[in-house]
Write a protein that holds these residues in place. Structure first.
Motif, PDB file in Angstrom:
ATOM      1  N   GLY A  82      13.906 -63.412  -0.563  1.00 23.90           N
ATOM      2  CA  GLY A  82      13.780 -62.168   0.175  1.00 23.90           C
ATOM      3  C   GLY A  82      14.034 -61.004  -0.753  1.00 23.90           C
ATOM      4  N   GLY A  83      13.821 -59.826  -0.254  1.00 26.84           N
ATOM      5  CA  GLY A  83      14.090 -58.643  -1.052  1.00 26.84           C
ATOM      6  C   GLY A  83      12.938 -58.281  -1.962  1.00 26.84           C
ATOM      7  N   ALA A  84      13.208 -57.304  -2.821  1.00 24.70           N
ATOM      8  CA  ALA A  84      12.181 -56.762  -3.692  1.00 24.70           C
ATOM      9  C   ALA A  84      11.854 -57.707  -4.841  1.00 24.70           C
ATOM     10  CB  ALA A  84      12.647 -55.408  -4.232  1.00 24.70           C
ATOM     11  N   SER A  85      10.818 -57.347  -5.576  1.00 23.42           N
ATOM     12  CA  SER A  85      10.328 -58.203  -6.650  1.00 23.42           C
ATOM     13  C   SER A  85      11.368 -58.414  -7.750  1.00 23.42           C
ATOM     14  CB  SER A  85       9.050 -57.604  -7.244  1.00 23.42           C
ATOM     15  OG  SER A  85       9.257 -56.268  -7.657  1.00 23.42           O
ATOM     16  N   GLU A  86      12.191 -57.389  -8.043  1.00 22.56           N
ATOM     17  CA  GLU A  86      13.207 -57.541  -9.086  1.00 22.56           C
ATOM     18  C   GLU A  86      14.169 -58.679  -8.747  1.00 22.56           C
ATOM     19  OE1 GLU A  86      12.283 -54.720  -7.764  1.00 22.56           O
ATOM     20  OE2 GLU A  86      11.591 -53.451  -9.437  1.00 22.56           O
ATOM     21  N   LYS A  87      14.540 -58.782  -7.478  1.00 24.62           N
ATOM     22  CA  LYS A  87      15.437 -59.855  -7.047  1.00 24.62           C
ATOM     23  C   LYS A  87      14.743 -61.201  -7.164  1.00 24.62           C
ATOM     24  CE  LYS A  87      18.234 -61.374  -3.113  1.00 24.62           C
ATOM     25  NZ  LYS A  87      18.659 -61.055  -1.722  1.00 24.62           N
ATOM     26  N   ARG A  88      13.498 -61.288  -6.772  1.00 26.28           N
ATOM     27  CA  ARG A  88      12.767 -62.555  -6.848  1.00 26.28           C
ATOM     28  C   ARG A  88      12.553 -62.972  -8.305  1.00 26.28           C
ATOM     29  NH1 ARG A  88       8.753 -62.724  -1.560  1.00 26.28           N
ATOM     30  NH2 ARG A  88      10.107 -61.468  -0.245  1.00 26.28           N
ATOM     31  N   ALA A  89      12.382 -61.989  -9.181  1.00 26.89           N
ATOM     32  CA  ALA A  89      12.249 -62.304 -10.600  1.00 26.89           C
ATOM     33  C   ALA A  89      13.525 -62.951 -11.122  1.00 26.89           C
ATOM     34  CB  ALA A  89      11.930 -61.040 -11.393  1.00 26.89           C
ATOM     35  N   ARG A  90      14.667 -62.450 -10.686  1.00 25.98           N
ATOM     36  CA  ARG A  90      15.944 -63.040 -11.119  1.00 25.98           C
ATOM     37  C   ARG A  90      16.128 -64.446 -10.559  1.00 25.98           C
ATOM     38  NH1 ARG A  90      17.753 -57.732  -9.981  1.00 25.98           N
ATOM     39  NH2 ARG A  90      18.610 -58.401  -7.982  1.00 25.98           N
ATOM     40  N   GLN A  91      15.462 -64.732  -9.432  1.00 25.55           N
ATOM     41  CA  GLN A  91      15.622 -66.036  -8.788  1.00 25.55           C
ATOM     42  C   GLN A  91      14.639 -67.087  -9.308  1.00 25.55           C
ATOM     43  OE1 GLN A  91      15.257 -64.452  -4.760  1.00 25.55           O
ATOM     44  NE2 GLN A  91      17.424 -64.859  -4.370  1.00 25.55           N
ATOM     45  N   GLY A  92      13.713 -66.680 -10.205  1.00 25.11           N
ATOM     46  CA  GLY A  92      12.878 -67.690 -10.832  1.00 25.11           C
ATOM     47  C   GLY A  92      11.386 -67.537 -10.684  1.00 25.11           C
ATOM     48  N   LEU A  93      10.933 -66.371 -10.183  1.00 24.48           N
ATOM     49  CA  LEU A  93       9.503 -66.083 -10.142  1.00 24.48           C
ATOM     50  C   LEU A  93       9.154 -65.085 -11.240  1.00 24.48           C
ATOM     51  CD1 LEU A  93       8.451 -65.527  -6.396  1.00 24.48           C
ATOM     52  CD2 LEU A  93       7.868 -67.452  -7.869  1.00 24.48           C
ATOM     53  N   SER A  94       7.949 -65.166 -11.760  1.00 23.53           N
ATOM     54  CA  SER A  94       7.451 -64.145 -12.674  1.00 23.53           C
ATOM     55  C   SER A  94       5.959 -64.004 -12.427  1.00 23.53           C
ATOM     56  CB  SER A  94       7.738 -64.515 -14.125  1.00 23.53           C
ATOM     57  OG  SER A  94       7.562 -63.397 -14.984  1.00 23.53           O
ATOM     58  N   ARG A  95       5.373 -62.905 -12.938  1.00 24.10           N
ATOM     59  CA  ARG A  95       3.960 -62.677 -12.661  1.00 24.10           C
ATOM     60  C   ARG A  95       3.321 -61.813 -13.740  1.00 24.10           C
ATOM     61  NH1 ARG A  95       2.234 -58.605  -7.980  1.00 24.10           N
ATOM     62  NH2 ARG A  95       0.253 -59.107  -8.965  1.00 24.10           N
ATOM     63  N   THR A  96       1.990 -61.862 -13.763  1.00 26.10           N
ATOM     64  CA  THR A  96       1.189 -60.889 -14.481  1.00 26.10           C
ATOM     65  C   THR A  96       0.352 -60.134 -13.459  1.00 26.10           C
ATOM     66  OG1 THR A  96      -0.689 -62.368 -14.849  1.00 26.10           O
ATOM     67  CG2 THR A  96       1.084 -62.413 -16.492  1.00 26.10           C
ATOM     68  N   PHE A  97      -0.374 -59.113 -13.932  1.00 22.73           N
ATOM     69  CA  PHE A  97      -1.100 -58.235 -13.027  1.00 22.73           C
ATOM     70  C   PHE A  97      -2.584 -58.202 -13.374  1.00 22.73           C
ATOM     71  CE2 PHE A  97       3.270 -56.959 -13.026  1.00 22.73           C
ATOM     72  CZ  PHE A  97       3.549 -56.582 -11.727  1.00 22.73           C
ATOM     73  N   GLN A  98      -3.391 -57.764 -12.413  1.00 21.93           N
ATOM     74  CA  GLN A  98      -4.830 -57.623 -12.662  1.00 21.93           C
ATOM     75  C   GLN A  98      -5.092 -56.730 -13.862  1.00 21.93           C
ATOM     76  OE1 GLN A  98      -6.275 -56.291  -8.742  1.00 21.93           O
ATOM     77  NE2 GLN A  98      -7.675 -58.026  -8.788  1.00 21.93           N
TER      78      GLN A  98
END
Length: 258
Positions: free
Chosen positions: A71-87
């Motif tokens: 839950g929460g914003a992307s910064e929190k999810r990044a700390r929990q183990g998700l990462s991404r790139t962008f178009q």
């Protein structure tokens, strides 16, 4: 690939006024699995990735990583183990590959190229030398040989590869790649495909969005076909390419898809 699940997307839904951009989408990603998201423009692929990562807030549904609901914003999810790139690569083009990767090693997910540039110039520089060495090692791991030139001098494929390396510097369990091959030449495509295979071999999960269905079929272990925000097919790449759903979505089957 094991039978466990890293990422579970369940019933994810996103509305824009009266338009349902993502409609009750569910799928899972296991360790070492590459899930390809395909579909025409406007199918909801990027919106789905945004909702998984928390860049946009979903109206319904859940995202679970290793059994933990995110839950929460992307910064929190990044700390929990998700990462991404962008178009469109979110790099500070004035900085080198190493300088773009360093903030990720400090635990910062840069929200914009300007933010990255500001942080690199004004932020804390404790253990800068050691951190730059680690960033250089990450760059080399993903076949980035030019670590000193400004990223603006690299090809678009080279820039996208830097963004993949920076995303991996956060040591994610699952990486979300939004059209990483777009605009890349043959050399860039080969390098990015090699990076995807390396990430897969590490036992991490990958969600891969791209319009090149042949490339998706080559790299993905599972394909999710979206159209108008809904899942039209979910299964093996070869079966997806041969399916009626693929023909209807991409080539039309009557007035609805004209």
């Amino acid at each position: 690939m094991t039978g466990s699940v890293l990422l579970e997307v369940s019933g994810l839904t996103k509305n824009y006024g009266g338009v349902r951009a993502v409609d009750n989408v569910s799928f899972t990603v296991a360790p070492g699995e590459v899930v390809g998201l395909v579909g025409p423009n406007g199918a909801g692929k990027t919106t789905l990735v945004d909702c998984i990562f928390g860049t946009q807030k979903a109206d319904a549904g859940t995202v679970t990583l290793s059994g933990r609901t995110l839950g929460g914003a992307s910064e929190k999810r990044a700390r929990q183990g998700l990462s991404r790139t962008f178009q469109h690569p979110q790099l500070a083009l004035e900085l080198s590959a190493v300088e773009n990767i360093v903030p990720a090693l400090y635990g910062r997910r840069m929200s914009s190229p300007l933010h990255s540039l500001w942080w690199a110039l004004k932020g804390p520089f404790e253990n800068w030398g050691a951190t730059a060495d680690r960033a250089r090692a990450v760059a080399h791991e993903y076949s980035i040989d030019d670590t000193t030139s400004a990223c603006g001098e690299l090809s678009l494929g080279g820039q996208r590869l830097v963004e993949v390396a920076r995303a991996m510097a956060t040591d994610p369990q699952v990486l979300l790649l939004d059209e990483p091959f777009a605009g890349a030449d043959h050399t860039g495509i080969a390098a990015i495909a090699g990076a995807v295979r390396k990430i897969q071999a590490q036992g991490r999960g990958v969600v891969l969005v791209d319009h090149n269905v042949d490339l998706i079929a080559e790299l993905a272990t599972t394909v999710v076909l979206l159209d108008f925000g809904s899942v039209e097919f979910h299964g093996a790449p070869a079966e997806c390419l041969a399916s009626d759903a693929m023909r209807e979505v991409y080539f039309g089957a009557g007035e609805e898809n004209s």
